[in-house]
Motif scaffolding. Structure first.
Motif, mmCIF file in Angstrom:
data_model
loop_
_atom_site.group_PDB
_atom_site.id
_atom_site.type_symbol
_atom_site.label_atom_id
_atom_site.label_comp_id
_atom_site.label_asym_id
_atom_site.label_seq_id
_atom_site.Cartn_x
_atom_site.Cartn_y
_atom_site.Cartn_z
ATOM 1 N N ILE A 210 0.846 -1.197 0.000
ATOM 2 C CA ILE A 210 0.000 0.000 0.000
ATOM 3 C C ILE A 210 0.878 1.241 0.000
ATOM 4 O O ILE A 210 1.819 1.354 0.797
ATOM 5 N N SER A 211 0.566 2.162 -0.896
ATOM 6 C CA SER A 211 1.266 3.436 -0.951
ATOM 7 C C SER A 211 0.237 4.564 -0.890
ATOM 8 O O SER A 211 -0.963 4.346 -0.991
ATOM 9 N N GLY A 212 0.734 5.798 -0.732
ATOM 10 C CA GLY A 212 -0.142 6.959 -0.679
ATOM 11 C C GLY A 212 0.565 8.121 -0.019
ATOM 12 O O GLY A 212 1.554 7.938 0.706
ATOM 13 N N GLN B 165 -5.769 9.388 -0.243
ATOM 14 C CA GLN B 165 -5.928 8.336 -1.250
ATOM 15 C C GLN B 165 -4.844 7.268 -1.059
ATOM 16 O O GLN B 165 -3.648 7.568 -1.090
ATOM 17 N N LEU B 166 -5.276 6.045 -0.830
ATOM 18 C CA LEU B 166 -4.354 4.915 -0.747
ATOM 19 C C LEU B 166 -4.414 4.126 -2.044
ATOM 20 O O LEU B 166 -5.458 4.032 -2.693
ATOM 21 N N SER C 211 -2.459 -9.915 1.396
ATOM 22 C CA SER C 211 -2.982 -8.676 1.967
ATOM 23 C C SER C 211 -1.844 -7.824 2.517
ATOM 24 O O SER C 211 -0.729 -8.294 2.749
ATOM 25 N N SER C 212 -2.158 -6.539 2.722
ATOM 26 C CA SER C 212 -1.239 -5.594 3.326
ATOM 27 C C SER C 212 -2.073 -4.600 4.117
ATOM 28 O O SER C 212 -3.280 -4.467 3.876
ATOM 29 N N PHE C 213 -1.469 -3.944 5.077
ATOM 30 C CA PHE C 213 -2.259 -3.016 5.874
ATOM 31 C C PHE C 213 -1.466 -1.756 6.207
ATOM 32 O O PHE C 213 -0.238 -1.727 6.153
ATOM 33 N N VAL C 214 -2.229 -0.704 6.546
ATOM 34 C CA VAL C 214 -1.668 0.561 7.008
ATOM 35 C C VAL C 214 -2.324 0.914 8.334
ATOM 36 O O VAL C 214 -3.545 0.779 8.477
ATOM 37 N N GLN C 215 -1.511 1.325 9.283
ATOM 38 C CA GLN C 215 -2.033 1.774 10.578
ATOM 39 C C GLN C 215 -2.385 3.252 10.482
ATOM 40 O O GLN C 215 -1.529 4.087 10.224
ATOM 41 N N ILE C 216 -3.667 3.542 10.644
ATOM 42 C CA ILE C 216 -4.147 4.918 10.559
ATOM 43 C C ILE C 216 -4.320 5.479 11.970
ATOM 44 O O ILE C 216 -5.044 4.896 12.783
#
Length: 331
Positions: free
Chosen positions: A213-215, A232-233, A284-289
Motif C-alpha cells: 500500500i502506498s499513498g 488516497q491509498l 494482503s497488506s495493511f496501514v495503521q491509521i
C-alpha cells in the motif's frame, strides 16, 4: 483367414479349421479365444447393417473390436487397417457401422464403451505421433491466450469412415497432453467434427505474489490524519499480470477511519488508531491509521500566525457565538 462371401460358413469351427467364415465366424472364433484367455467379452449384433463384432473388457473398460474389418492387408491412406477397428468407443464404431448408434443408446446396453486408453494406436504410440503434427498450430493459439479456436483436419480428403475414426483417436491423444504458455498451464479440451478440430481452453490463474500500500503521507506502514481529513491509498499488486486484481479494502474501526472501495480513507469523528487492509488473491497488506483529536485553539493560533503580517498591530480577535446569541471576544 478369409471372408466367406458365399455366407455358407459362420461357425467358430470353420474359422479355426478352414480359415474361412462370415463376420459371425470371426466374432465367435475371437470370442472363444478371449474366453479361453479369461477376458470378458460379448457379441454385438447390428441387424440394421447385418454385421456382428465383439465388445471386449480390458482393464475394467469395455472396447469395441471388429475382427472382420481388421482382417485386411490394406494400408489405405497411410493407415494400417489391420488395427483400425481395435479398441474403439461406441461412438467411433458407429462411424463405421451407423446402426450401432441405436444399439449403444438403448436402455439396458451393458457394454458401454467410452475409453480409448487401450486402443491399439494409443498403446502403440502412433496416436501421439498423429497428434504431434498439430502441436505447433495449437501452441500458436495458446500463446495468444485464445479460449476457443478451430484447426482444419489434415486428412479431409480421406473417406469419412476412416478419417473420422482416426481424428477421434487424435482428439483423445490431444486431450491427454500437457499444454502450457508463458508459464501457465492451459487445460485444453479438443473435439472433432467432419472437417476440423475444435478447442476450448481454460488457462490457469497467475497467482498474486504480493500486495503493498502506498499513498501521500504513508511511511513505514503508518499514516496520520486529523479528524475530518482524507487521503488516497493505492494497492500495488504483483506480478503486474496477476489474474485476480480486484482489491478489497476494509477498516478495523470505521468510526476512526473508514475506507472506500477506491482506497480513499477518511478520518472519522473519533480519535484513535484503526487498521486499513487491502486484500487481493489471498494476499494482503495493511496501514495503521492514527487519527488525532482536533485542537481548535492550536489551529486558530496557527492560522493567525500565517496572517499576522496582515494585521496592523499583530493582534487578532476570535469571536464565537454562545448561548442566547451572546458573543465572546478573545483578543
Amino acid at each position: 483367414m478369409e471372408y466367406d462371401s458365399s455366407l455358407k460358413w459362420s461357425s467358430t469351427e470353420s474359422a479355426l479349421t478352414r480359415g474361412l467364415g462370415t463376420c459371425q465366424s470371426y466374432e465367435s472364433a475371437y470370442s472363444s479365444l478371449l474366453t479361453k484367455a479369461g477376458i470378458e467379452n460379448a457379441e454385438i449384433g447390428d441387424t440394421a447393417d447385418g454385421h456382428t463384432w465383439n465388445a471386449v473388457k480390458l482393464d475394467g473398460d469395455w472396447y469395441q473390436v471388429d475382427a472382420t474389418w481388421d482382417d485386411s492387408d490394406n494400408n489405405w491412406y497411410g493407415v494400417d487397417q489391420r488395427h483400425l477397428y481395435f479398441g474403439l468407443t461406441d461412438e467411433l464404431m458407429a462411424i463405421a457401422h451407423p446402426g450401432h448408434t441405436s444399439i449403444y443408446q438403448a436402455d439396458g446396453y451393458r457394454q458401454r464403451s467410452t475409453s480409448l486408453k487401450d486402443n491399439y494406436f494409443v498403446r502403440s504410440g502412433e496416436a501421439d505421433q498423429w497428434a504431434d503434427k498439430y502441436a505447433e498450430r495449437i501452441q500458436s493459439h495458446l500463446d495468444d491466450l485464445e479460449e476457443s479456436f478451430m484447426i482444419g483436419v489434415d486428412n479431409a480428403n480421406d473417406p469419412p469412415s476412416i478419417r473420422n475414426i482416426i481424428n477421434g483417436i487424435i482428439t483423445y491423444a490431444l486431450n491427454q497432453k500437457s499444454w502450457h504458455t508463458a508459464g501457465r498451464e492451459a487445460k485444453l479440451e479438443a473435439a472433432t467434427n467432419d472437417t476440423s478440430f475444435t478447442f476450448s481452453v481454460k488457462y490457469a490463474d497467475i497467482p498474486v505474489s504480493a500486495v503493498t500500500i502506498s499513498g501521500d503521507g504513508v511511511k513505514d506502514g503508518k499514516l496520520a490524519l486529523k479528524v475530518g481529513a482524507s487521503a488516497q491509498l493505492t494497492a500495488i499488486v504483483k506480478p503486474d499480470d496477476a489474474t485476480d486484481r480486484k482489491v478489497t479494502w476494509t477498516s478495523s474501526d470505521s468510526s476512526i477511519a473508514s475506507v472506500m472501495g477506491t482506497g480513499v480513507v477518511a478520518a472519522g469523528s473519533k480519535a484513535g488508531t484503526a487498521i486499513v487492509k487491502a486484500a487481493v488473491g489471498g494476499k494482503s497488506s495493511f496501514v495503521q491509521i492514527t487519527v488525532a483529536a482536533s485542537n481548535r485553539y492550536a489551529e486558530l493560533d496557527a492560522l493567525a500566525r500565517v496572517h499576522a503580517s496582515d494585521l496592523s498591530d499583530g493582534t487578532y480577535v476570535v469571536s464565537t457565538i454562545l448561548k442566547d446569541s451572546m458573543v465572546l471576544d478573545v483578543s
